[in-house]
Design a protein around this motif. Structure first.
Motif, short mmCIF file in Angstrom:
data_model
loop_
_atom_site.label_atom_id
_atom_site.label_comp_id
_atom_site.label_asym_id
_atom_site.label_seq_id
_atom_site.Cartn_x
_atom_site.Cartn_y
_atom_site.Cartn_z
N LEU A 41 0.83 -1.20 0.00
CA LEU A 41 0.00 0.00 0.00
C LEU A 41 0.86 1.25 0.00
CD1 LEU A 41 -2.94 0.93 0.04
CD2 LEU A 41 -2.85 0.86 2.54
N SER A 42 1.96 1.21 0.71
CA SER A 42 2.86 2.37 0.74
C SER A 42 3.45 2.63 -0.64
CB SER A 42 3.96 2.17 1.78
OG SER A 42 4.73 1.01 1.47
N ALA A 43 3.76 1.57 -1.38
CA ALA A 43 4.30 1.74 -2.73
C ALA A 43 3.26 2.36 -3.65
CB ALA A 43 4.77 0.40 -3.28
N LEU A 44 2.00 2.00 -3.45
CA LEU A 44 0.93 2.61 -4.25
C LEU A 44 0.86 4.11 -3.98
CD1 LEU A 44 -2.63 1.37 -4.93
CD2 LEU A 44 -2.37 3.55 -3.76
N VAL A 45 0.89 4.48 -2.70
CA VAL A 45 0.80 5.90 -2.36
C VAL A 45 1.98 6.67 -2.92
CG1 VAL A 45 0.83 7.53 -0.43
CG2 VAL A 45 -0.62 5.50 -0.31
N GLU A 46 3.15 6.09 -2.83
CA GLU A 46 4.35 6.76 -3.34
C GLU A 46 4.29 6.99 -4.85
OE1 GLU A 46 7.66 4.40 -2.17
OE2 GLU A 46 7.37 4.76 -0.01
N ALA A 47 3.58 6.13 -5.56
CA ALA A 47 3.50 6.24 -7.02
C ALA A 47 2.57 7.35 -7.49
CB ALA A 47 3.04 4.90 -7.60
N LEU A 48 1.74 7.88 -6.59
CA LEU A 48 0.71 8.84 -6.99
C LEU A 48 1.21 10.28 -6.90
CD1 LEU A 48 -2.37 7.31 -5.12
CD2 LEU A 48 -1.75 7.01 -7.53
N PRO A 49 0.79 11.14 -7.84
CA PRO A 49 1.08 12.57 -7.74
C PRO A 49 0.13 13.22 -6.75
CG PRO A 49 -0.26 12.16 -9.68
CD PRO A 49 0.02 10.81 -9.07
N SER A 50 0.48 14.39 -6.26
CA SER A 50 -0.40 15.12 -5.34
C SER A 50 -1.29 16.09 -6.12
CB SER A 50 0.46 15.89 -4.32
OG SER A 50 1.15 14.99 -3.49
N PRO A 51 -2.53 16.30 -5.66
CA PRO A 51 -3.14 15.63 -4.52
C PRO A 51 -3.46 14.17 -4.86
CG PRO A 51 -4.76 17.03 -5.61
CD PRO A 51 -3.45 17.28 -6.28
N LYS A 52 -3.15 13.29 -3.94
CA LYS A 52 -3.32 11.86 -4.16
C LYS A 52 -4.77 11.44 -3.92
CE LYS A 52 1.36 11.18 -2.30
NZ LYS A 52 2.09 10.77 -3.52
N VAL A 53 -5.27 10.61 -4.82
CA VAL A 53 -6.62 10.05 -4.66
C VAL A 53 -6.50 8.53 -4.63
CG1 VAL A 53 -8.92 9.79 -5.66
CG2 VAL A 53 -7.71 11.99 -5.86
N VAL A 54 -6.98 7.92 -3.54
CA VAL A 54 -6.92 6.47 -3.39
C VAL A 54 -8.34 5.94 -3.22
CG1 VAL A 54 -6.04 4.52 -2.06
CG2 VAL A 54 -4.65 6.60 -2.31
N TRP A 55 -8.73 5.06 -4.12
CA TRP A 55 -10.07 4.46 -4.11
C TRP A 55 -9.96 3.09 -3.49
CZ3 TRP A 55 -14.31 6.26 -7.69
CH2 TRP A 55 -15.47 5.49 -7.55
N VAL A 56 -10.76 2.82 -2.45
CA VAL A 56 -10.71 1.56 -1.71
C VAL A 56 -11.89 0.68 -2.11
CG1 VAL A 56 -10.72 0.50 0.58
CG2 VAL A 56 -9.56 2.71 0.22
N MET A 57 -11.58 -0.55 -2.57
CA MET A 57 -12.61 -1.52 -2.96
C MET A 57 -12.35 -2.85 -2.26
SD MET A 57 -14.95 -0.26 -4.97
CE MET A 57 -15.68 -1.77 -5.60
N VAL A 58 -12.47 -2.85 -0.94
CA VAL A 58 -12.26 -4.06 -0.15
C VAL A 58 -13.54 -4.34 0.64
CG1 VAL A 58 -9.78 -3.67 -0.02
CG2 VAL A 58 -11.26 -2.83 1.82
N PRO A 59 -13.68 -5.54 1.22
CA PRO A 59 -14.91 -5.85 1.96
C PRO A 59 -15.21 -4.84 3.07
CG PRO A 59 -13.65 -7.84 1.58
CD PRO A 59 -12.78 -6.70 1.13
N ALA A 60 -16.50 -4.59 3.28
CA ALA A 60 -16.93 -3.65 4.31
C ALA A 60 -16.56 -4.16 5.69
CB ALA A 60 -18.44 -3.43 4.21
N GLY A 61 -16.48 -3.24 6.63
CA GLY A 61 -16.19 -3.62 8.01
C GLY A 61 -14.71 -3.49 8.34
N ASP A 62 -14.17 -4.52 8.97
CA ASP A 62 -12.80 -4.46 9.47
C ASP A 62 -11.78 -4.22 8.36
OD1 ASP A 62 -13.72 -4.86 12.03
OD2 ASP A 62 -13.30 -7.01 12.05
N ALA A 63 -11.99 -4.86 7.19
CA ALA A 63 -11.02 -4.72 6.10
C ALA A 63 -10.95 -3.27 5.61
CB ALA A 63 -11.38 -5.65 4.94
N THR A 64 -12.10 -2.64 5.45
CA THR A 64 -12.12 -1.24 5.02
C THR A 64 -11.56 -0.35 6.12
OG1 THR A 64 -14.00 -1.54 3.52
CG2 THR A 64 -13.61 0.68 4.37
N ARG A 65 -11.97 -0.59 7.35
CA ARG A 65 -11.53 0.23 8.47
C ARG A 65 -10.01 0.21 8.61
NH1 ARG A 65 -14.32 -2.21 11.83
NH2 ARG A 65 -16.22 -1.05 11.34
N SER A 66 -9.40 -0.96 8.53
CA SER A 66 -7.95 -1.05 8.69
C SER A 66 -7.22 -0.41 7.52
CB SER A 66 -7.53 -2.51 8.84
OG SER A 66 -7.85 -3.25 7.68
#
Length: 332
Positions: A41-66
């Motif tokens: 995940l850190s490598a993904l963030v580093e690859a993005l220009p600012s302002p960075k936009v990250v779209w999360v598509m993981v199961p609801a609940g604990d997975a999304t929260r973490s």
């Protein structure tokens, strides 16, 4: 636009492809290295220009929260997190508050379209601050349907944070009720010895009727693939939104009888032999002498109604003679 996408399953993977077809640059991360563009995940963030936009598509609940919690440590002021999963809208409020402490924006987006979204586009309902939505807009424009009315439908800024997932929750509650109505109609048409071809009746409804819909189209396709739906077990899970819709209706004193009944029907579908229906059958037998079906003992059969209260014809004779009965019950 260059956007990060976390979660490349059936929905996420197709969304990455659809955005790339619209000439967006997408860097995707998934725990499955076979589909991931980066190894963390850190490598993904580093690859993005600012302002960075990250779209999360993981199961609801604990997975999304973490995932949101981890992004809170990786992103900075002016960046935006989009939750495109099926999160409960109350979780959005907590996620937005967490990110706001770091001056990171948050947009919640209900996404509908399933496996067909890659080609047909996705219906999008999003909530959040207008400035944050604007940073994500190129992604919304790429994902929404394009071929209908020049794309004026299929996407909406529904309101503040939480509005997107609340809208999607109600959407799915309506979906429950619509599917249940089609299913009950199909069963009734199949039950009577009158209609020669139920599938063709349903197919005829796809044009010119007020009940035509994409769900109806999909049911006809299912019936074409499996005539009579042979081999398909009558078991249906619920993904959460139906329950949340009913709970929201209770909280706000809004009656949702159709949605509630559809949800409960799914609960009943998971029981091979419903304990509740056993109790109903027993009570009907007690107050009205209605026949009950019992499990045959080993080595022989039991006639329907043989329940320790006499056979149904005996109960009927007793009623006719006025022996041991109250007034005839209205329930049948």
């Amino acid at each position: 636009m260059h956007i990060g996408l976390v979660g490349l399953g059936k929905m996420g993977g197709n969304m990455r492809e659809r955005m790339r077809r619209a000439d967006l640059t997408v860097t995707g991360y998934d725990r499955n290295p076979d589909v991931s563009d980066v190894d963390s995940l850190s490598a993904l963030v580093e690859a993005l220009p600012s302002p960075k936009v990250v779209w999360v598509m993981v199961p609801a609940g604990d997975a999304t929260r973490s995932t949101v919690e981890e992004l809170a440590e990786l992103l900075g002021e002016g960046d935006v997190v989009v939750d495109g999963g099926n999160s409960r809208w109350t979780d959005d409020l907590a996620n937005a508050e967490l990110l706001a402490r770091k001056k990171i924006g948050y947009v919640d987006c209900g996404v509908s379209g399933g496996v067909w979204g890659l080609e047909n586009g996705y219906a999008l309902m999003y909530g959040g601050d207008a400035a944050d939505v604007e940073k994500v807009q190129p992604a919304f424009d790429a994902l929404k349907p394009h071929e209908t009315d020049e794309g004026q439908f299929g996407a909406v800024h529904a309101g503040k944070v939480g509005a997107g997932h609340f809208s999607k929750m109600v959407h799915n509650g309506i979906e429950y009720a619509m599917m249940q109505a089609y299913a009950e109609g199909w069963e009734l048409l199949e039950k009577v010895d009158l209609v020669d071809n139920v599938t063709e009746v349903f197919r005829s409804w796809r044009q010119g009727t007020v009940i035509r819909s994409w769900l109806l189209d999909l049911l006809v396709e299912a019936l074409d693939a499996e005539p009579g739906l042979e081999g398909i077990r009558g078991y249906a899970e619920d993904s959460g939104e139906g329950r949340w819709t009913v709970e929201a209706g209770i909280e706000h004193a809004v009656a949702t009888p159709a949605i509630t009944a559809a949800l409960y029907a799914r609960f009943v579908s998971r029981q091979d032999d419903s304990p509740a229906m056993k109790a109903v059958a027993a009570m009907r037998n007690q107050f009205g002498g209605h026949a009950m079906q019992t499990v045959p003992p080993k080595g022989g059969d039991v006639e329907a109604g043989e329940s320790g209260q006499g056979r149904p014809e005996e109960a009927g004779a007793a009623r006719q003679a006025g022996v041991g009965t109250e007034s005839e019950p209205s329930e049948s």
